[in-house]
Design a protein around this motif. Structure first.
Motif, PDB file in Angstrom:
ATOM      1  N   ALA A 145      56.148  54.622  39.104  1.00  0.00           N
ATOM      2  CA  ALA A 145      54.720  54.538  38.802  1.00  0.00           C
ATOM      3  C   ALA A 145      54.463  53.806  37.491  1.00  0.00           C
ATOM      4  N   ILE A 146      55.287  54.098  36.481  1.00  0.00           N
ATOM      5  CA  ILE A 146      55.127  53.425  35.192  1.00  0.00           C
ATOM      6  C   ILE A 146      55.361  51.928  35.340  1.00  0.00           C
ATOM      7  N   ALA A 147      56.360  51.551  36.149  1.00  0.00           N
ATOM      8  CA  ALA A 147      56.649  50.121  36.361  1.00  0.00           C
ATOM      9  C   ALA A 147      55.479  49.420  37.038  1.00  0.00           C
ATOM     10  N   TYR A 148      54.897  50.054  38.044  1.00  0.00           N
ATOM     11  CA  TYR A 148      53.748  49.473  38.733  1.00  0.00           C
ATOM     12  C   TYR A 148      52.552  49.360  37.789  1.00  0.00           C
ATOM     13  N   LYS A 149      52.299  50.408  37.026  1.00  0.00           N
ATOM     14  CA  LYS A 149      51.166  50.380  36.103  1.00  0.00           C
ATOM     15  C   LYS A 149      51.328  49.278  35.062  1.00  0.00           C
ATOM     16  N   LYS A 150      52.526  49.156  34.518  1.00  0.00           N
ATOM     17  CA  LYS A 150      52.783  48.112  33.523  1.00  0.00           C
ATOM     18  C   LYS A 150      52.568  46.727  34.124  1.00  0.00           C
ATOM     19  N   GLN A 151      53.023  46.516  35.356  1.00  0.00           N
ATOM     20  CA  GLN A 151      52.834  45.224  36.014  1.00  0.00           C
ATOM     21  C   GLN A 151      51.354  44.937  36.214  1.00  0.00           C
ATOM     22  N   PHE A 152      50.604  45.953  36.656  1.00  0.00           N
ATOM     23  CA  PHE A 152      49.158  45.778  36.845  1.00  0.00           C
ATOM     24  C   PHE A 152      48.475  45.406  35.534  1.00  0.00           C
ATOM     25  N   GLN A 153      48.796  46.107  34.474  1.00  0.00           N
ATOM     26  CA  GLN A 153      48.110  45.849  33.210  1.00  0.00           C
ATOM     27  C   GLN A 153      48.524  44.502  32.618  1.00  0.00           C
ATOM     28  N   THR A 154      49.785  44.114  32.800  1.00  0.00           N
ATOM     29  CA  THR A 154      50.221  42.782  32.367  1.00  0.00           C
ATOM     30  C   THR A 154      49.473  41.697  33.133  1.00  0.00           C
ATOM     31  N   ASP A 155      49.369  41.873  34.446  1.00  0.00           N
ATOM     32  CA  ASP A 155      48.668  40.887  35.278  1.00  0.00           C
ATOM     33  C   ASP A 155      47.184  40.814  34.927  1.00  0.00           C
ATOM     34  N   LEU A 156      46.536  41.965  34.783  1.00  0.00           N
ATOM     35  CA  LEU A 156      45.109  41.970  34.475  1.00  0.00           C
ATOM     36  C   LEU A 156      44.844  41.327  33.121  1.00  0.00           C
ATOM     37  N   ALA A 157      45.703  41.571  32.149  1.00  0.00           N
ATOM     38  CA  ALA A 157      45.540  40.931  30.844  1.00  0.00           C
ATOM     39  C   ALA A 157      45.635  39.410  30.965  1.00  0.00           C
ATOM     40  N   SER A 158      46.584  38.929  31.755  1.00  0.00           N
ATOM     41  CA  SER A 158      46.709  37.476  31.976  1.00  0.00           C
ATOM     42  C   SER A 158      45.457  36.923  32.650  1.00  0.00           C
ATOM     43  N   PHE A 159      44.952  37.657  33.625  1.00  0.00           N
ATOM     44  CA  PHE A 159      43.721  37.257  34.317  1.00  0.00           C
ATOM     45  C   PHE A 159      42.562  37.143  33.334  1.00  0.00           C
ATOM     46  N   LEU A 160      42.375  38.147  32.507  1.00  0.00           N
ATOM     47  CA  LEU A 160      41.241  38.163  31.578  1.00  0.00           C
ATOM     48  C   LEU A 160      41.361  37.065  30.521  1.00  0.00           C
ATOM     49  N   ARG A 161      42.551  36.841  30.012  1.00  0.00           N
ATOM     50  CA  ARG A 161      42.729  35.795  28.996  1.00  0.00           C
ATOM     51  C   ARG A 161      42.439  34.411  29.576  1.00  0.00           C
ATOM     52  N   SER A 162      42.833  34.195  30.816  1.00  0.00           N
ATOM     53  CA  SER A 162      42.558  32.901  31.454  1.00  0.00           C
ATOM     54  C   SER A 162      41.069  32.696  31.657  1.00  0.00           C
ATOM     55  N   ARG A 163      40.394  33.737  32.167  1.00  0.00           N
ATOM     56  CA  ARG A 163      38.958  33.617  32.432  1.00  0.00           C
ATOM     57  C   ARG A 163      38.163  33.481  31.125  1.00  0.00           C
ATOM     58  N   ALA A 164      38.630  34.113  30.055  1.00  0.00           N
ATOM     59  CA  ALA A 164      37.933  34.027  28.772  1.00  0.00           C
ATOM     60  C   ALA A 164      37.893  32.590  28.269  1.00  0.00           C
ATOM     61  N   MET A 165      38.894  31.810  28.602  1.00  0.00           N
ATOM     62  CA  MET A 165      38.917  30.406  28.188  1.00  0.00           C
ATOM     63  C   MET A 165      38.079  29.533  29.109  1.00  0.00           C
ATOM     64  N   GLU A 166      37.927  29.933  30.348  1.00  0.00           N
ATOM     65  CA  GLU A 166      37.254  29.084  31.340  1.00  0.00           C
ATOM     66  C   GLU A 166      35.749  29.321  31.427  1.00  0.00           C
ATOM     67  N   LEU A 167      35.305  30.535  31.072  1.00  0.00           N
ATOM     68  CA  LEU A 167      33.879  30.848  31.162  1.00  0.00           C
ATOM     69  C   LEU A 167      33.079  30.113  30.092  1.00  0.00           C
ATOM     70  N   LYS A 168      31.881  29.701  30.465  1.00  0.00           N
ATOM     71  CA  LYS A 168      30.932  29.172  29.487  1.00  0.00           C
ATOM     72  C   LYS A 168      30.408  30.322  28.629  1.00  0.00           C
ATOM     73  N   LYS A 169      29.959  30.010  27.440  1.00  0.00           N
ATOM     74  CA  LYS A 169      29.281  31.009  26.620  1.00  0.00           C
ATOM     75  C   LYS A 169      28.063  31.500  27.391  1.00  0.00           C
ATOM     76  N   GLY A 170      27.914  32.814  27.485  1.00  0.00           N
ATOM     77  CA  GLY A 170      26.816  33.367  28.275  1.00  0.00           C
ATOM     78  C   GLY A 170      27.175  33.610  29.718  1.00  0.00           C
ATOM     79  N   GLY A 171      28.416  33.271  30.107  1.00  0.00           N
ATOM     80  CA  GLY A 171      28.861  33.490  31.477  1.00  0.00           C
ATOM     81  C   GLY A 171      29.290  34.924  31.710  1.00  0.00           C
ATOM     82  N   SER A 172      29.453  35.288  32.987  1.00  0.00           N
ATOM     83  CA  SER A 172      29.811  36.664  33.347  1.00  0.00           C
ATOM     84  C   SER A 172      30.816  36.690  34.482  1.00  0.00           C
ATOM     85  N   MET A 173      31.378  37.878  34.699  1.00  0.00           N
ATOM     86  CA  MET A 173      32.289  38.107  35.814  1.00  0.00           C
ATOM     87  C   MET A 173      31.875  39.376  36.539  1.00  0.00           C
ATOM     88  N   PHE A 174      32.011  39.332  37.868  1.00  0.00           N
ATOM     89  CA  PHE A 174      31.812  40.516  38.699  1.00  0.00           C
ATOM     90  C   PHE A 174      33.100  40.734  39.468  1.00  0.00           C
TER      91      PHE A 174
END
Length: 419
Positions: free
Chosen positions: A238-267
């Protein structure tokens, strides 16, 4: 959930129907090594998961296009939450195209419906200010192996741009936006900096970029012996799966933070859980951890596969808790949380006759195969894949009433804006 592009990753590679691919052997991704054949199986190592994974393409009985009605129903039930996010998007000049992306679009009509809802809502916001709507551009993004052909065949034709944007938007039988497919993993950068107004992603972020390596390592405490998913596993798994999920989600968020325009949003919408115990995976635990799991055990007991073959397969899915999700967003620090909640989605099975046990069994097998069939067939071959899902259907038929009552999905719904 996933997307398509005319981009065959293995244009010169043909998979024999009874040969299998070991998806999870940890060898350099640049190396494709053909191991010595054993009987009718040939193991192909180091083919990365993202190169072959997709929802099941085409329009057949077990395709995602024909087994995503539940996702459509769940998405419609969340439209009021989506529109709240759309109302938070900062409007740019009407002279600048408005750009929306669906990440993990898959190959059915659900993504087209959502893009249409988004664009019509944003157009009304411009019109309410007395402005002509801008031109709209929609990117459908998913892994390279997604069936983009089926998706693009479902796209309505582009409206005639000789008229005004208002006339274009009023043409219900036509689309009012430019469309393109973008292949690639959303756990990396996909778009230029500050180029996107809105990211939408539904029913995709629970899919991990890979099965955690330790889960498939016999020497590790996290080795998930005897199981094909996290549900019911030990704490180390369970810890291994959770760590993988959080690593992946962090990568997702960092990528989107660079691609979004100022004032943009995510759903964002992904499978979630209310239990603090990550081995209690709620809906996906029932989907993959009971009848699907038992079907793998059947193949082992009948001598059709070895226990080692079963144990080298794990579903790369993690249903997060709100706390798991929130921790990552706050650690990354690039987004403000406008909304973060658990939403009751309902059953993933859509049946016309709930009292028809055979129909419920078929729905279970088709639902499992539409999302995991590509991975199963790559691991044990499509012949044994047929055997596996036939047993899923048999087990589902035998316990149809319990299935409809217990197989209920919960979703995490997140509305985020750039901080």
């Amino acid at each position: 959930m996933l997307s398509l592009y005319i981009y065959p990753p293995f244009s010169n590679f043909t998979l024999h129907p009874h040969r299998s691919i070991n998806l999870f052997t940890n060898i350099s991704p640049k190396l494709i090594k053909f191991m010595a054949p054993k009987g009718d199986n040939v193991v192909v190592s180091s083919i990365k998961l993202e190169k072959i994974f997709s929802m099941k393409g085409g329009k057949g009985e077990s395709s995602y296009a024909n087994n995503s009605q539940a996702q459509a129903m769940h998405a419609r039930s969340m439209l009021h939450l989506l529109k709240e996010t759309l109302d938070n998007v900062q409007l740019s000049s009407p002279q600048v195209p408005f750009v929306v992306v669906d990440l993990g679009c898959s190959s059915g009509s659900n993504t087209i419906y959502i893009i249409d809802v988004i664009i019509k809502h944003m157009a009304k916001r411009y019109e309410a200010l007395g402005c002509d709507p801008p031109e709209f551009s929609a990117f459908f993004s998913d892994l390279p192996s997604n069936d983009f052909n089926t998706l693009f065949q479902l796209l309505p034709p582009m409206a005639n741009h000789g008229g005004s944007m208002e006339e274009t938007l009023a043409a219900d039988s036509h689309r009012s936006y430019f469309a393109a497919g973008v292949p690639g993993s959303f756990y990396r950068r996909l778009f230029p900096s500050r180029s996107i107004d809105l990211f939408h992603s539904a029913f995709s972020l629970h899919w991990l970029s890979q099965v955690p390596e330790s889960v498939l390592d016999k020497r590790s405490a996290a080795y998930n012996k005897g199981r094909v998913c996290i549900h019911g596993a030990n704490d180390s798994t369970a810890i291994a799966y959770k760590k993988q999920f959080q690593t992946d989600l962090a990568s997702f968020l960092r990528s989107r933070a660079m691609e979004l325009k100022k004032g943009g949003s995510m759903f964002l919408v992904c499978l979630g859980r209310t239990s603090v115990d990550p081995t209690d995976q709620s809906g996906p635990g029932h989907l993959f951890g009971t009848h699907f799991q038992d079907a793998w055990d059947d193949l082992v007991q009948e001598g059709l596969i070895t226990s080692e073959k079963r144990d080298s397969f794990n579903i790369p899915v993690y249903a997060s808790s709100l706390q798991d999700f929130k921790e990552v967003v706050e650690d990354v620090g690039s987004f403000t949380i406008n909304k973060l909640e658990i939403f009751k989605g309902g059953s993933p099975l859509v049946v016309n006759q709930p009292d028809d046990a055979a129909e419920v069994g078929r729905a279970l097998a088709n639902s499992c195969r539409s999302v995991a069939g590509v991975l199963v067939d790559a691991h044990i071959g499509d012949h044994l894949g047929n055997e596996l899902f036939a047993r899923v259907e048999q087990r589902g038929t035998g316990q149809s009433e319990e299935l409809l009552e217990q197989l209920q999905f919960l979703h995490i719904v997140a509305s985020l804006s750039l901080a």
